[in-house]
Structure formats: structure tokens, C-alpha cells
Design an enzyme around this catalytic site. Structure first.
Site, mmCIF file in Angstrom:
data_model
loop_
_atom_site.group_PDB
_atom_site.id
_atom_site.type_symbol
_atom_site.label_atom_id
_atom_site.label_comp_id
_atom_site.label_asym_id
_atom_site.label_seq_id
_atom_site.Cartn_x
_atom_site.Cartn_y
_atom_site.Cartn_z
ATOM 1 N N LYS A 88 0.816 -1.223 0.000
ATOM 2 C CA LYS A 88 0.000 0.000 0.000
ATOM 3 C C LYS A 88 0.848 1.270 0.000
ATOM 4 O O LYS A 88 0.445 2.302 -0.534
ATOM 5 C CB LYS A 88 -0.919 0.011 1.222
ATOM 6 C CG LYS A 88 -1.945 -1.107 1.245
ATOM 7 C CD LYS A 88 -3.043 -0.881 0.249
ATOM 8 C CE LYS A 88 -4.164 -1.896 0.398
ATOM 9 N NZ LYS A 88 -5.194 -1.720 -0.653
ATOM 10 N N GLU A 110 -9.940 5.916 2.954
ATOM 11 C CA GLU A 110 -10.781 4.893 3.555
ATOM 12 C C GLU A 110 -9.909 3.655 3.720
ATOM 13 O O GLU A 110 -8.907 3.503 3.011
ATOM 14 C CB GLU A 110 -11.996 4.612 2.663
ATOM 15 C CG GLU A 110 -11.795 3.601 1.559
ATOM 16 C CD GLU A 110 -10.744 3.995 0.540
ATOM 17 O OE1 GLU A 110 -9.848 3.160 0.293
ATOM 18 O OE2 GLU A 110 -10.769 5.109 0.010
ATOM 19 N N SER A 377 1.883 -9.708 -0.589
ATOM 20 C CA SER A 377 1.515 -8.282 -0.598
ATOM 21 C C SER A 377 1.697 -7.584 0.739
ATOM 22 O O SER A 377 1.824 -6.369 0.798
ATOM 23 C CB SER A 377 0.072 -8.123 -1.062
ATOM 24 O OG SER A 377 -0.801 -8.828 -0.199
#
Lengths: 387, 261
Positions: A88, A110, A377
Site C-alpha cells: 500500500k 478509507e 503483498s
């Protein structure tokens, strides 16, 4: 592939938002085009990724996890080694740099599992931009550690009590807040979803995963992987790694969705595997919905995959056949979470454990001349206690 | 069809009064009574909300009303049936719906169903100009109209193109943000927006989002109509049947009185 001028990948994408947001999207579109054509933007982005995030992330060959099944080399692209523990951060660094170029003074985000919230709070702290994070009440409860970290980093975490109290409703709320504050606020969307230019912009910022992975695979093995596997909620880590191989037709791309309690149970989050075409959060893609077009409640053991929609480029890949989207159940993901930790000494995020579980199935069909590459990830600290 | 509503109001030297109701909140029978009562009170046009799970343009009041209606399992087909039932004895009705329920229903089928139900048109807040051509064409084929929204953030040239494409009237969003009675619009820029739009279109201009009090109605007297939703819903939330109707009629009467120029 760049989406067309209206933001479509084939028939998927577009801009389905209230008029009040169109000007903000136009402003962002201009800023993105200008920045992406400007080498100084990418120089700064890559410098921050190198010095702050810790890129390039390693490529790791698993020694034991599939050894009982097959001699196929199983490679992990280690996004879990990034600062803040997931892919991210690649995206939020890029969007924070864009926000700064555009003169925006606040960041809005969000989050579901909390990783995107933490990544946004992190760049907010680093670049001196106040951050508001919207998060569903249920997710706040199941991801308490990340909520603590976001607040520690100075972000305001807002609890969303409406609807299903998960990522879908947090996203609705973030859109509503942005509609009122678009003048001074940059909405940092966490995946390849939303109205154009978000799916394109986020893909370009996550592409670094695939570019590095391709280079690393070629350098070490002198060949491309036979298979690239990544989990898919909204789909940003998957698009990121797929982007390095999308023009290599011999490389099979697998996006693994959250099968929850099984696709027949209706308690899952497999938008591509069991959904239909519709419009949610600004774009046309696949989603889980009723026959009357109401968005359905989803289920996954992993908060980060618990989302009824998926990025439009994945819908395009599904329809064109470029990628395949199987699913893995909660039970299989938890088994992979534990098995992988014990075999390799790495605790994966529950999201990533879906990809790992599928890779193990795939390994049984592959030989030593093949090469399976999985995007790990994120790391699993946040999921301790859930398995 | 919709233009006539505004012409009539204009000839009576007042703004058209357009109440918004969420169909199925608290139940379909009460919605039907509310439509009848508001029409009798002098409402010029009824905006009938189709419940949707993820209403991006709506604030807490209407989003919660939608959730209650969904709890009653009210969907687009039910709303169309209600509209048909009310079509003979009420002010004209336009549906206010998000795009996904329409898309699942089928765009052509939706337009035909509106015609069958005697509904004048549809407002689809998440269908901006660029995405609206297919639905506008389908509605036009059935003699139905699709008002489009202009926001405070819409640049002038774009506002002109929206007004040109809008069917019936231009829905002027009073403020940045979502529907709801909580925050009063900033009326100075709103009036400037109305003046600017007058130079670009001859279509009627109806102001909505945040219009909740009689003072608000008087503040936009230079528009052609006002749309009031959340304030009405707040008024009857938790009530049903006659009780709900009584509460709403009082407020509607005051708002209608304020529409006189």
C-alpha cells in the site's frame, strides 16, 4: 494499456459519480498526466521508495513450502518488507507527492484492513499533511492494532456505523466527505478502484512491483515466470505485479479472490468469480449484488479482501482472458497462513495467504522448468489473533 | 412535460415546490399517503427516491431512509408500482435513483416502465453528463425527461453543456457535499450561479441539497423551483400513516407559503 479518454478499459471503468466531484476528477486527471510525463516526479517517487520504503523489495525463493508437491521454484515478491508492511505504501507515496504538487492541504482515505490507512497516515506524517481516515466499525474492531498505529501517526480515524460497517461503507463516507472538501483535500484511494483516473493512477504507482519482479526473475533465472499469482480484493497488488508481465503472453496471470465459506454459500467476496457487471464507487466493473442492483454484503476472514467490487482493469482482464480469477476459501487461506509461516519463517498477511494457498495448488501441476511467482503483498502481524 | 410544472408556478408568481420522499420509508402505504397529501397541499412535482444500498450523493438522513426502505425489501419494481398507483391523483412524479438499479433493470426496460407508470422522468445523481447519453435517449424515446445536475464546482462552459442536455429542468446543487438539512447553503455564490445559468439556458432551474427552512426557500427566490428532502424525512422519521402525514403537511404548508414571490 492506458484507459481511453473517458477512463475505460474496454467496457469497464468510466466515471459514475455525482457532478460535484467531476471538477475534482478533472483536476486530478490533469495533475496525473502532467506528473507522469515529468521525470522529476518519478525521480522523487523512486527516491522516496528507495530511502523511506526500502525498495527494491527482495525476491525470495521458498525452500520448503511446496517441496513435498513439486520441484517447481516458488518465488515470493516481498512487499511485506516495505516500510509499514505492505504494498500500500507505494501508492500512498505517489498520491502524497501528487497532493503536494496540486497544493492540497489534507489527505483523506478509507481503509478496510487498515494497511492503506496506516500507509496514508505514514505519508501524511512524512509530508506534513493532516490525514482523516474512514473505517467501518466492524473493521475497527477486527483491526485494532492498525487503528492504534494510525492514531499514533497523527491521523484522525473516523468510525463508520452505516450499512455493513466495512470497507464498502467507509468508501461511501469518504466519497461524501470528499464531495464537500475537494477544494483543499486529496482523496487517497487505496486500490485500483473508483472513478477515472484513480484505477489508472494507482496502477501506475503499483507498477513498480511488477517492473522489479520481472527484472529480478530474469536476472536470477534467465527466464520469465510461468505463473504470477496475487490476491485480489480491489486488486492493486495484483495489478501492480501483473503490470510487469501483461505483455508477455506466455506468463499466466492469476488473481485469487476471497472465497470465504465457498462461492455457493453467498458468504464470500469473489466479485469476478461470482458477481455480475454493475456500477459501484465510480466505475463499471464486476460486483456482488442482488438481482435488483443492491450491493451485497460480503464475507472474508481477511478484512482487506472483504469488498464487493473490483478494479475495472481486472474486469477487462477477466473478459479478455488475459488473467484468471480463482478463489480460495477462508479455511484454505488460514491453513496457508499457518503452513507458510512454519515452512518459511514468514508470517504473511491473510490477504496474501489466499495467493499462497492457490500457489500451492498450482505447484502440484508445475515442474522444475516452470517458475511460480507470488506477490506477498503484506505481512501478517495485523492478523495475529484471527487465525 | 416537466417544463409545464414550472410554467404554471411562474404564472402564479411562485417557485415550484418539489418535495422528495424515499419510497418505502417507513412503508409503501405511508409513502402513498404522503404523496397524496403533499399533492393536495400544493406540491408541484414529487421526487420519489428509489432505495439504494450505496447512495453516494446522499447525507445521513436519506441514506438512513434508504436503509429502512431496503429493510422493507422495497426495490425499483415496487417504486414503479407505487408511482403508477399514485399517477392519477397526485402531482407529476420523477424518480430519483442511482444508476446501478437502473442498469440491472435494463435501460430500455426502465424507460418503458416509467412511461407505463406515468412517471415524468428520472434524476440519476451518479450519472454525470458524459455517461448519461444512453439513458437520456431511452427516456426521450418514451417521452420522459432526465434533469441533470449542476454543482457549485461545475465550470461555466460545462454548466452550459449540462443545461443544454438536461431534460425538463436543471437541478442546481446548492452546495459542495451531499444532501441533508444540517448545513445551510452559502446563498451568495448560489445566487451568482443561478444568474450565470440564466445567461446560458432558458430551462427552469430548481435548487436542491440543503434547502430545509422557509428562509432557505426565500433565499433562492430567483430560481424556478426548490427541492426539499431531508427536512421532510427528518420530520416524520419514526412515524407512519396519518401521524407521519400530519407532521409533513405542516412543514410543507410553511415551505409552500415561502415560495410566493
Amino acid at each position: 494499456m492506458k484507459p481511453d479518454s473517458r477512463g475505460y478499459f474496454g467496457k469497464f471503468g468510466g466515471r459514475f459519480v455525482p457532478e460535484v466531484l467531476i471538477a475534482a476528477l478533472d483536476e486530478l486527471d490533469s495533475a496525473v498526466n502532467e506528473a507522469f510525463d515529468d521525470p522529476t516526479f518519478w525521480d522523487e517517487y523512486h527516491a522516496v521508495l528507495r530511502d523511506f520504503v526500502g525498495r527494491p523489495s527482495p525476491m525470495y525463493r521458498c525452500e520448503r513450502y511446496v517441496a513435498d508437491l513439486s520441484p517447481v521454484p516458488l518465488l515470493m515478491k516481498r512487499e511485506d518488507t516495505n516500510h509499514t508492511g505492505a504494498h500500500k505504501i507505494n501508492n500512498t507515496v505517489g498520491q502524497a507527492l501528487l497532493a503536494r504538487r496540486m497544493g492540497k492541504r489534507r489527505l483523506l482515505a478509507e481503509t478496510g484492513a487498515g494497511q492503506h490507512g496506516v500507509a496514508t497516515a505514514t505519508v501524511g506524517a512524512k509530508f506534513g499533511l493532516p490525514v482523516d481516515v474512514y473505517m467501518g466499525a466492524r473493521d475497527i474492531e477486527r483491526q485494532a492494532l492498525n487503528v492504534y498505529v494510525m492514531r499514533l501517526l497523527g491521523a484522525d480515524v473516523h468510525c463508520v456505523e452505516s450499512g455493513t460497517q466495512t470497507l464498502k461503507d467507509a468508501t461511501n463516507e469518504a466519497f461524501r466527505v470528499w464531495a464537500a472538501r475537494a477544494g483543499d483535500t486529496f482523496y487517497v484511494i487505496g486500490s485500483v478502484v473508483g472513478a477515472h483516473p484513480y484505477p489508472y493512477m494507482v496502477r501506475e504507482l503499483q507498477k513498480v512491483i511488477g517492473v522489479e519482479a520481472r527484472r529480478q526473475t530474469l536476472a536470477r533465472y534467465g527466464r520469465l515466470p510461468s505463473d504470477v499469482v496475487a490476491c485480489v480484493g480491489g486488486g492493486s497488488n495484483a495489478i501492480g505485479i501483473f503490470s510487469g508481465f501483461v505483455d508477455d503472453p506466455q506468463v499466466k496471470l492469476w488473481g485469487v479472490e476471497a472465497g470465504g465459506e465457498g462461492l455457493e454459500s453467498e458468504h464470500h467476496a469473489a466479485s469476478l468469480g461470482a458477481g455480475s457487471i454493475g456500477v459501484l464507487h465510480g466505475s463499471r466493473s464486476y460486483l456482488l449484488q442482488s438481482a435488483q442492483g443492491q450491493v451485497r454484503e460480503t464475507h472474508s476472514v481477511s478484512a482487506g479482501l472483504d469488498y464487493p467490487g473490483v478494479g475495472p482493469e481486472h474486469a477487462f482482464f477477466k473478459e479478455s482472458g488475459r488473467a484468471t480469477y480463482p478463489s480460495v476459501t477462508d479455511a484454505e487461506a488460514i491453513e496457508a497462513f499457518k503452513g507458510f509461516a512454519r515452512s518459511e519463517g514468514i508470517v504473511p498477511a491473510l490477504e496474501s495467504a489466499h495467493a499462497i494457498a492457490f500457489a500451492r495448488k498450482l505447484a502440484a501441476e508445475r515442474s522444475k522448468d516452470d517458475l511460480i511467482l507470488v506477490n506477498l503483498s503484506g505481512r501478517g502481524d495485523k492478523d495475529i489473533g484471527r487465525c | 412535460m416537466l417544463t409545464a410544472v414550472f410554467e404554471r408556478a411562474r404564472s402564479q408568481r411562485r417557485l415550484a415546490f418539489i418535495p422528495y420522499l424515499m419510497a418505502g420509508d417507513p412503508d409503501l402505504a405511508t409513502t402513498s399517503q404522503l404523496i397524496g397529501a403533499l399533492s393536495a397541499q400544493g406540491a408541484d412535482l414529487i421526487e420519489l427516491g428509489v432505495p439504494y444500498s450505496d447512495p453516494l450523493a446522499d447525507g445521513p438522513t436519506i441514506a438512513a431512509a434508504a436503509q429502512r426502505a431496503l429493510g422493507n425489501r422495497v426495490g425499483l419494481s415496487d417504486v414503479l408500482a407505487l408511482a403508477k398507483q399514485c399517477s392519477g391523483n397526485s402531482a407529476p412524479i420523477v424518480l430519483f435513483t442511482y444508476y446501478n438499479p437502473v442498469y440491472q433493470f435494463g435501460v430500455q426496460r426502465f424507460a418503458a416502465a416509467l412511461a407505463d407508470a406515468g412517471v415524468a422522468g428520472a434524476i440519476v445523481p451518479d450519472l454525470a453528463l458524459e455517461e448519461s447519453a444512453e439513458l437520456r435517449a431511452a427516456l426521450a424515446e418514451q417521452g420522459r425527461e432526465m434533469p441533470l445536475l449542476v454543482a457549485p464546482s461545475t465550470p461555466p462552459e460545462r454548466a452550459r453543456r449540462i443545461a443544454e442536455a438536461a431534460g425538463g429542468f436543471v437541478y442546481v446543487v446548492s452546495r459542495l457535499g451531499v444532501t441533508g438539512a444540517g448545513k445551510t447553503p452559502d446563498f451568495a455564490p448560489l445566487r451568482a450561479q443561478i444568474t450565470a445559468l440564466r445567461e446560458r439556458t432558458s430551462k427552469p432551474l430548481a435548487v436542491g441539497f440543503g434547502v430545509s427552512r422557509t428562509e432557505d426557500v426565500r433565499s433562492v427566490a430567483d430560481a424556478d423551483g426548490v427541492i426539499v428532502g431531508s427536512a421532510l424525512i427528518d420530520r416524520y422519521a419514526g412515524l407512519s400513516g396519518t401521524q407521519a402525514v400530519e407532521r409533513v403537511v405542516d412543514l410543507a404548508a410553511a415551505l409552500i407559503a415561502a415560495t410566493r414571490r
